[in-house]
Scaffold this motif. Structure first.
Motif, mmCIF file in Angstrom:
data_model
loop_
_atom_site.group_PDB
_atom_site.id
_atom_site.type_symbol
_atom_site.label_atom_id
_atom_site.label_comp_id
_atom_site.label_asym_id
_atom_site.label_seq_id
_atom_site.Cartn_x
_atom_site.Cartn_y
_atom_site.Cartn_z
ATOM 1 N N GLN A 18 0.834 -1.210 0.000
ATOM 2 C CA GLN A 18 0.000 0.000 0.000
ATOM 3 C C GLN A 18 0.866 1.256 0.000
ATOM 4 O OE1 GLN A 18 -2.577 0.349 3.414
ATOM 5 N NE2 GLN A 18 -3.030 2.515 3.017
ATOM 6 N N ALA A 19 1.911 1.248 0.845
ATOM 7 C CA ALA A 19 2.774 2.431 0.934
ATOM 8 C C ALA A 19 3.489 2.696 -0.381
ATOM 9 C CB ALA A 19 3.778 2.249 2.067
ATOM 10 N N ARG A 20 3.936 1.630 -1.051
ATOM 11 C CA ARG A 20 4.650 1.801 -2.323
ATOM 12 C C ARG A 20 3.715 2.294 -3.416
ATOM 13 N NH1 ARG A 20 7.833 -3.806 -1.351
ATOM 14 N NH2 ARG A 20 9.662 -2.965 -0.301
ATOM 15 N N ARG A 21 2.477 1.791 -3.415
ATOM 16 C CA ARG A 21 1.513 2.258 -4.424
ATOM 17 C C ARG A 21 1.214 3.746 -4.261
ATOM 18 N NH1 ARG A 21 -1.251 -2.542 -3.108
ATOM 19 N NH2 ARG A 21 -2.733 -1.330 -1.862
ATOM 20 N N GLU A 22 1.104 4.188 -3.004
ATOM 21 C CA GLU A 22 0.682 5.560 -2.749
ATOM 22 C C GLU A 22 1.836 6.561 -2.702
ATOM 23 O OE1 GLU A 22 -1.538 5.406 0.859
ATOM 24 O OE2 GLU A 22 -3.196 4.251 0.003
ATOM 25 N N HIS A 23 3.042 6.075 -2.352
ATOM 26 C CA HIS A 23 4.138 7.015 -2.135
ATOM 27 C C HIS A 23 5.417 6.666 -2.881
ATOM 28 C CE1 HIS A 23 1.710 8.819 1.071
ATOM 29 N NE2 HIS A 23 1.486 7.596 1.522
ATOM 30 N N GLY A 24 5.385 5.649 -3.742
ATOM 31 C CA GLY A 24 6.563 5.295 -4.501
ATOM 32 C C GLY A 24 7.387 4.226 -3.813
ATOM 33 N N PRO A 25 8.460 3.758 -4.494
ATOM 34 C CA PRO A 25 9.229 2.614 -3.982
ATOM 35 C C PRO A 25 10.137 2.921 -2.807
ATOM 36 C CG PRO A 25 10.233 3.476 -5.981
ATOM 37 C CD PRO A 25 8.952 4.233 -5.799
ATOM 38 N N ASP A 26 10.490 4.199 -2.597
ATOM 39 C CA ASP A 26 11.462 4.550 -1.556
ATOM 40 C C ASP A 26 10.778 4.778 -0.217
ATOM 41 O OD1 ASP A 26 13.582 4.393 -3.355
ATOM 42 O OD2 ASP A 26 13.237 6.447 -4.030
ATOM 43 N N VAL A 27 10.173 3.706 0.308
ATOM 44 C CA VAL A 27 9.549 3.770 1.627
ATOM 45 C C VAL A 27 10.110 2.628 2.462
ATOM 46 C CG1 VAL A 27 7.426 4.797 0.748
ATOM 47 C CG2 VAL A 27 7.607 2.322 0.949
ATOM 48 N N ARG A 28 10.032 2.783 3.765
ATOM 49 C CA ARG A 28 10.478 1.695 4.639
ATOM 50 C C ARG A 28 9.686 1.719 5.936
ATOM 51 N NH1 ARG A 28 14.712 2.741 8.495
ATOM 52 N NH2 ARG A 28 15.081 4.978 8.767
ATOM 53 N N ILE A 29 9.520 0.539 6.517
ATOM 54 C CA ILE A 29 8.843 0.415 7.802
ATOM 55 C C ILE A 29 9.868 0.630 8.908
ATOM 56 C CG2 ILE A 29 7.663 -1.182 9.353
ATOM 57 C CD1 ILE A 29 6.366 -2.472 6.965
ATOM 58 N N VAL A 248 25.246 0.155 -2.854
ATOM 59 C CA VAL A 248 24.808 -0.335 -4.167
ATOM 60 C C VAL A 248 23.319 -0.641 -4.117
ATOM 61 C CG1 VAL A 248 25.332 -2.742 -3.617
ATOM 62 C CG2 VAL A 248 25.312 -2.019 -5.997
ATOM 63 N N HIS A 249 22.672 -0.555 -5.261
ATOM 64 C CA HIS A 249 21.256 -0.901 -5.343
ATOM 65 C C HIS A 249 21.082 -2.406 -5.162
ATOM 66 C CE1 HIS A 249 17.116 -1.134 -6.602
ATOM 67 N NE2 HIS A 249 17.434 -1.946 -7.588
ATOM 68 N N VAL A 250 20.221 -2.806 -4.236
ATOM 69 C CA VAL A 250 19.900 -4.211 -4.005
ATOM 70 C C VAL A 250 18.616 -4.536 -4.755
ATOM 71 C CG1 VAL A 250 19.264 -5.950 -2.295
ATOM 72 C CG2 VAL A 250 21.081 -4.303 -1.777
ATOM 73 N N HIS A 251 18.703 -5.500 -5.644
ATOM 74 C CA HIS A 251 17.576 -5.830 -6.523
ATOM 75 C C HIS A 251 16.409 -6.434 -5.745
ATOM 76 C CE1 HIS A 251 15.775 -6.902 -10.437
ATOM 77 N NE2 HIS A 251 15.434 -8.046 -9.875
ATOM 78 N N ALA A 252 16.697 -7.390 -4.857
ATOM 79 C CA ALA A 252 15.640 -8.078 -4.112
ATOM 80 C C ALA A 252 16.295 -8.910 -3.016
ATOM 81 C CB ALA A 252 14.802 -8.960 -5.038
ATOM 82 N N MET A 253 15.463 -9.598 -2.248
ATOM 83 C CA MET A 253 15.996 -10.476 -1.204
ATOM 84 C C MET A 253 15.446 -11.885 -1.368
ATOM 85 S SD MET A 253 13.936 -9.433 2.296
ATOM 86 C CE MET A 253 12.137 -9.436 2.378
ATOM 87 N N GLU A 265 7.921 -12.974 9.789
ATOM 88 C CA GLU A 265 7.483 -11.762 9.082
ATOM 89 C C GLU A 265 8.381 -10.561 9.344
ATOM 90 O OE1 GLU A 265 5.466 -11.771 13.102
ATOM 91 O OE2 GLU A 265 5.816 -13.241 11.505
ATOM 92 N N THR A 266 9.284 -10.640 10.320
ATOM 93 C CA THR A 266 10.122 -9.471 10.636
ATOM 94 C C THR A 266 11.055 -9.098 9.488
ATOM 95 O OG1 THR A 266 11.738 -10.914 11.733
ATOM 96 C CG2 THR A 266 10.049 -9.872 13.117
ATOM 97 N N VAL A 267 11.375 -10.038 8.595
ATOM 98 C CA VAL A 267 12.260 -9.708 7.473
ATOM 99 C C VAL A 267 11.620 -8.682 6.549
ATOM 100 C CG1 VAL A 267 13.497 -11.902 7.509
ATOM 101 C CG2 VAL A 267 11.419 -11.684 6.133
ATOM 102 N N GLN A 268 10.295 -8.586 6.586
ATOM 103 C CA GLN A 268 9.616 -7.608 5.742
ATOM 104 C C GLN A 268 9.934 -6.176 6.167
ATOM 105 O OE1 GLN A 268 5.443 -8.640 5.647
ATOM 106 N NE2 GLN A 268 5.872 -10.785 5.211
ATOM 107 N N LEU A 269 10.400 -6.014 7.413
ATOM 108 C CA LEU A 269 10.770 -4.680 7.882
ATOM 109 C C LEU A 269 11.978 -4.127 7.134
ATOM 110 C CD1 LEU A 269 10.389 -5.230 11.733
ATOM 111 C CD2 LEU A 269 8.787 -4.082 10.206
ATOM 112 N N LEU A 270 12.699 -4.987 6.419
ATOM 113 C CA LEU A 270 13.846 -4.516 5.639
ATOM 114 C C LEU A 270 13.399 -3.654 4.457
ATOM 115 C CD1 LEU A 270 15.916 -7.837 5.569
ATOM 116 C CD2 LEU A 270 16.388 -5.791 6.935
ATOM 117 N N GLY A 271 12.139 -3.793 4.058
ATOM 118 C CA GLY A 271 11.620 -2.962 2.965
ATOM 119 C C GLY A 271 12.076 -3.386 1.588
ATOM 120 N N LEU A 272 12.465 -4.650 1.422
ATOM 121 C CA LEU A 272 12.920 -5.154 0.132
ATOM 122 C C LEU A 272 11.906 -6.140 -0.444
ATOM 123 C CD1 LEU A 272 16.691 -5.814 0.892
ATOM 124 C CD2 LEU A 272 15.808 -4.193 -0.795
ATOM 125 N N PRO A 273 11.728 -6.158 -1.753
ATOM 126 C CA PRO A 273 10.849 -7.173 -2.342
ATOM 127 C C PRO A 273 11.498 -8.551 -2.237
ATOM 128 C CG PRO A 273 11.976 -5.958 -4.063
ATOM 129 C CD PRO A 273 12.318 -5.267 -2.775
#
Length: 279
Positions: A18-29, A248-253, A265-273
């Motif tokens: 939801q945050a990425r849809r509304e505010h772009g990819p550069d968001v983090r929890i 460096v830009h990290v593509h994904a995890m 679920e805590t790994v989702q706090l990293l903010g990476l796809p």
């Protein structure tokens, strides 16, 4: 200055989406809490999450938008091979059971002629570069994790996608060639071009990122992925992942160790796809 918003959702992943849809990819929890409503003494209640999300107030400059440590990451894998081979005085690639080749003589010159022709093809013809790891011939996909965490992931990508494998840094893999410097990276690219695919290099880190960053600098990978263990302390994982993302830009995890923790679920706090299912 960044802004912080309080969002709610059924899962942390849903909140991030939801945050990425509304505010772009550069968001983090930056913080999250599991909320249980209703039920009896916490039993049979409805569960959801509330998270504080940090949003940039203005578009931020991504690492890959300006000069970074890995200049070859902007080049196609085959083009990088051609550049490196052209600039090398003499290379003696390691031998493998599956692929044997030499960078000297008419055979290698003929292969380079074929590669020059291939670089003129449109990008889709060179291999898919979607959400998953690149399979473009000659590309290097760096799978960065602590110790040997990335080795099994590299083997899984070999089994499911046909990628070649390599190992670097603290990662130890007796079944894969070492890719530790500019020359061995060029050899890995050449093997990938010859086999028609990319190479997944398991890069093993210690808590001190310095050696790992030097290794990545030599490899100049087209993609950098992180392999994170969900069973490790989140603060420890976030420390090295954030340090890497600052360079460096990290593509994904890729997430491993989910079965060994009650809070995967805590790994989702990293903010990476999450770009690959470890299985």
């Amino acid at each position: 200055m960044p802004r912080r918003l309080l969002l709610a959702g059924d899962t942390l992943e849903a909140i991030l989406d939801q945050a990425r849809r509304e505010h772009g990819p550069d968001v983090r929890i930056v913080s999250a809490e599991r909320i249980i409503t209703g039920g009896i003494k916490g039993l049979f209640g409805r569960q959801h999450y509330e998270a504080v999300v940090e949003v940039a107030s203005s578009p931020t400059l991504r690492v890959t938008d300006h000069p970074v440590r890995f200049p070859a990451a902007r080049r196609a894998g085959i083009a990088a091979l051609l550049d490196d081979a052209d600039g090398a005085d003499r290379l003696e690639p390691s031998r493998t059971e599956d692929v044997e080749m030499s960078t000297g003589g008419d055979g290698f010159a003929a292969m380079l002629d074929e590669l020059i022709a291939e670089t003129a093809l449109p990008e889709p013809a060179r291999g898919p570069r979607g959400d998953g790891p690149s399979t473009a011939p000659g590309d290097l996909v760096a799978l960065v994790g602590l110790g040997d965490d990335a080795v099994a992931v590299a083997h899984a990508m070999h089994a499911r996608l046909g990628l070649l494998t390599g190992a670097a840094g603290q990662a130890r893999d007796v079944d894969a060639p070492r890719v530790v410097d500019r020359r061995s990276a060029t050899e890995a690219r050449a093997r990938g071009v010859h086999a028609g695919t990319s190479t997944a290099v398991a890069v093993g880190l210690t808590a001190d990122l310095a050696d790992g960053l030097r290794t990545l600098d030599d490899l100049a990978p087209e993609q950098v992925w992180v392999v994170v263990d969900a069973a490790r302390k989140h603060a420890d994982t976030a420390a090295w992942v954030d340090g890497l993302r600052g360079v460096v830009h990290v593509h994904a995890m890729v997430v491993v160790g989910r079965a060994l923790t009650r809070t995967p679920e805590t790994v989702q706090l990293l903010g990476l796809p999450e770009g690959w299912e470890a299985g």
